[in-house]
Design a protein around this motif. Sequence first.
Motif, PDB file in Angstrom:
ATOM      1  N   ALA A  63      28.650  27.548  19.198  1.00 43.29           N
ATOM      2  CA  ALA A  63      29.643  27.623  20.275  1.00 43.29           C
ATOM      3  C   ALA A  63      29.653  26.305  21.046  1.00 43.29           C
ATOM      4  O   ALA A  63      28.685  25.546  21.023  1.00 43.29           O
ATOM      5  CB  ALA A  63      29.302  28.769  21.230  1.00 43.29           C
ATOM      6  N   ASP A  64      30.760  26.038  21.729  1.00 40.50           N
ATOM      7  CA  ASP A  64      30.798  24.903  22.649  1.00 40.50           C
ATOM      8  C   ASP A  64      29.936  25.251  23.854  1.00 40.50           C
ATOM      9  O   ASP A  64      29.973  26.388  24.336  1.00 40.50           O
ATOM     10  CB  ASP A  64      32.227  24.640  23.120  1.00 40.50           C
ATOM     11  N   TRP A  65      29.182  24.288  24.325  1.00 45.76           N
ATOM     12  CA  TRP A  65      28.314  24.551  25.470  1.00 45.76           C
ATOM     13  C   TRP A  65      28.124  23.292  26.308  1.00 45.76           C
ATOM     14  O   TRP A  65      28.241  22.168  25.833  1.00 45.76           O
ATOM     15  CB  TRP A  65      26.947  25.081  25.035  1.00 45.76           C
ATOM     16  N   THR A  66      27.836  23.531  27.574  1.00 47.36           N
ATOM     17  CA  THR A  66      27.373  22.518  28.514  1.00 47.36           C
ATOM     18  C   THR A  66      26.335  23.218  29.375  1.00 47.36           C
ATOM     19  O   THR A  66      26.569  24.329  29.856  1.00 47.36           O
ATOM     20  CB  THR A  66      28.513  22.004  29.410  1.00 47.36           C
ATOM     21  N   ILE A  67      25.198  22.599  29.557  1.00 50.41           N
ATOM     22  CA  ILE A  67      24.139  23.182  30.379  1.00 50.41           C
ATOM     23  C   ILE A  67      24.003  22.352  31.646  1.00 50.41           C
ATOM     24  O   ILE A  67      23.936  21.125  31.595  1.00 50.41           O
ATOM     25  CB  ILE A  67      22.809  23.231  29.599  1.00 50.41           C
ATOM     26  N   ASP A 118      36.745  18.333  27.802  1.00 59.99           N
ATOM     27  CA  ASP A 118      35.957  18.489  26.578  1.00 59.99           C
ATOM     28  C   ASP A 118      34.875  17.431  26.392  1.00 59.99           C
ATOM     29  O   ASP A 118      33.960  17.624  25.589  1.00 59.99           O
ATOM     30  CB  ASP A 118      36.884  18.478  25.344  1.00 59.99           C
ATOM     31  N   ARG A 119      34.924  16.334  27.120  1.00 52.86           N
ATOM     32  CA  ARG A 119      33.891  15.309  26.944  1.00 52.86           C
ATOM     33  C   ARG A 119      32.509  15.801  27.362  1.00 52.86           C
ATOM     34  O   ARG A 119      31.509  15.195  27.028  1.00 52.86           O
ATOM     35  CB  ARG A 119      34.256  14.016  27.676  1.00 52.86           C
ATOM     36  N   HIS A 120      32.454  16.929  28.053  1.00 52.56           N
ATOM     37  CA  HIS A 120      31.175  17.478  28.518  1.00 52.56           C
ATOM     38  C   HIS A 120      30.549  18.451  27.522  1.00 52.56           C
ATOM     39  O   HIS A 120      29.416  18.887  27.721  1.00 52.56           O
ATOM     40  CB  HIS A 120      31.357  18.153  29.878  1.00 52.56           C
ATOM     41  N   ILE A 121      31.282  18.778  26.459  1.00 48.04           N
ATOM     42  CA  ILE A 121      30.745  19.699  25.454  1.00 48.04           C
ATOM     43  C   ILE A 121      29.499  19.078  24.827  1.00 48.04           C
ATOM     44  O   ILE A 121      29.488  17.911  24.450  1.00 48.04           O
ATOM     45  CB  ILE A 121      31.802  20.024  24.379  1.00 48.04           C
ATOM     46  N   GLY A 122      28.454  19.890  24.752  1.00 43.94           N
ATOM     47  CA  GLY A 122      27.207  19.440  24.146  1.00 43.94           C
ATOM     48  C   GLY A 122      26.324  18.618  25.069  1.00 43.94           C
ATOM     49  O   GLY A 122      25.339  18.025  24.625  1.00 43.94           O
ATOM     50  N   GLN A 123      26.643  18.595  26.351  1.00 45.93           N
ATOM     51  CA  GLN A 123      25.849  17.825  27.316  1.00 45.93           C
ATOM     52  C   GLN A 123      24.927  18.746  28.113  1.00 45.93           C
ATOM     53  O   GLN A 123      25.278  19.878  28.435  1.00 45.93           O
ATOM     54  CB  GLN A 123      26.759  17.081  28.294  1.00 45.93           C
ATOM     55  N   GLU A 161      18.658  28.678  26.297  1.00 50.22           N
ATOM     56  CA  GLU A 161      19.370  27.454  26.072  1.00 50.22           C
ATOM     57  C   GLU A 161      19.344  27.052  24.597  1.00 50.22           C
ATOM     58  O   GLU A 161      20.353  26.598  24.066  1.00 50.22           O
ATOM     59  CB  GLU A 161      18.781  26.330  26.930  1.00 50.22           C
ATOM     60  N   HIS A 162      18.181  27.223  23.968  1.00 52.34           N
ATOM     61  CA  HIS A 162      18.086  26.830  22.556  1.00 52.34           C
ATOM     62  C   HIS A 162      19.001  27.688  21.682  1.00 52.34           C
ATOM     63  O   HIS A 162      19.639  27.164  20.764  1.00 52.34           O
ATOM     64  CB  HIS A 162      16.637  26.935  22.067  1.00 52.34           C
ATOM     65  N   ARG A 163      19.067  28.973  21.973  1.00 56.04           N
ATOM     66  CA  ARG A 163      19.968  29.839  21.203  1.00 56.04           C
ATOM     67  C   ARG A 163      21.416  29.414  21.374  1.00 56.04           C
ATOM     68  O   ARG A 163      22.172  29.376  20.411  1.00 56.04           O
ATOM     69  CB  ARG A 163      19.800  31.299  21.614  1.00 56.04           C
ATOM     70  N   LEU A 164      21.785  29.122  22.595  1.00 56.26           N
ATOM     71  CA  LEU A 164      23.144  28.671  22.867  1.00 56.26           C
ATOM     72  C   LEU A 164      23.419  27.360  22.139  1.00 56.26           C
ATOM     73  O   LEU A 164      24.439  27.216  21.463  1.00 56.26           O
ATOM     74  CB  LEU A 164      23.363  28.500  24.367  1.00 56.26           C
ATOM     75  N   GLN A 165      22.506  26.422  22.250  1.00 57.50           N
ATOM     76  CA  GLN A 165      22.697  25.123  21.619  1.00 57.50           C
ATOM     77  C   GLN A 165      22.810  25.226  20.099  1.00 57.50           C
ATOM     78  O   GLN A 165      23.515  24.437  19.474  1.00 57.50           O
ATOM     79  CB  GLN A 165      21.546  24.175  21.990  1.00 57.50           C
ATOM     80  N   ASN A 166      22.147  26.198  19.513  1.00 57.67           N
ATOM     81  CA  ASN A 166      22.160  26.374  18.065  1.00 57.67           C
ATOM     82  C   ASN A 166      23.168  27.412  17.583  1.00 57.67           C
ATOM     83  O   ASN A 166      23.227  27.719  16.396  1.00 57.67           O
ATOM     84  CB  ASN A 166      20.762  26.754  17.571  1.00 57.67           C
ATOM     85  N   SER A 167      23.989  27.932  18.495  1.00 59.42           N
ATOM     86  CA  SER A 167      24.896  29.035  18.157  1.00 59.42           C
ATOM     87  C   SER A 167      26.176  28.601  17.460  1.00 59.42           C
ATOM     88  O   SER A 167      26.861  29.425  16.869  1.00 59.42           O
ATOM     89  CB  SER A 167      25.285  29.790  19.441  1.00 59.42           C
TER      90      SER A 167
END
Length: 173
Positions: free
Chosen positions: A9-13, A64-69, A1-7
């Motif tokens: 890229a757009d992400w939602t977990i 897109d409102r969920h990006i980064g959540q 998750e940390h790699r994705l969050q710092n990549s």
Amino acid sequence: EHRLQNSGADWTIVRCSVFNQNFSESFTEAIRHGHLSMPVGDIQEPFVDAEDIADVVFAALTDDRHIGQLYELTGPRLLTLPQVAEALSEALEREVQFHAVSVEEYALELVQHGFPEEEALPVAQLIADVLDGRNATLSDGVQRALNREPRDFAEFAREEAIAGTWSLEGVLS
């Protein structure tokens, strides 16, 4: 998750624990017979409905409102397995009892119900490990993502009972 969050890229977990649907899929026969047992202690779980999970994931993929959540998904209340059995009993209008058993006893039950012997003990241990009480917290992921409350286990049980999921048709007494 940390790699994705710092990549970059757009992400939602989306994270979740144990699903209501385990009771309409994996534990169907036990519930039909009124004797639900598992290798767990006196724990509480925030059982979440798979339909809520699907709705959150769909929303995350289409808005897109969920990006980064990061959404931790739980049901609306913590339940013990005896409380789950009570909800099932009420929905079915017949008694479903819960029995806590050891990992070894549960593995033996699995084998008695046709589960491959070499897989029974690892699966029983996995269930004991997952249902160890570590998830005994509620979160607001469903509410934040969907602006509505999560589906309660009792509602799930009523709908599955009406649908005949745990029907006694064809079950020998």
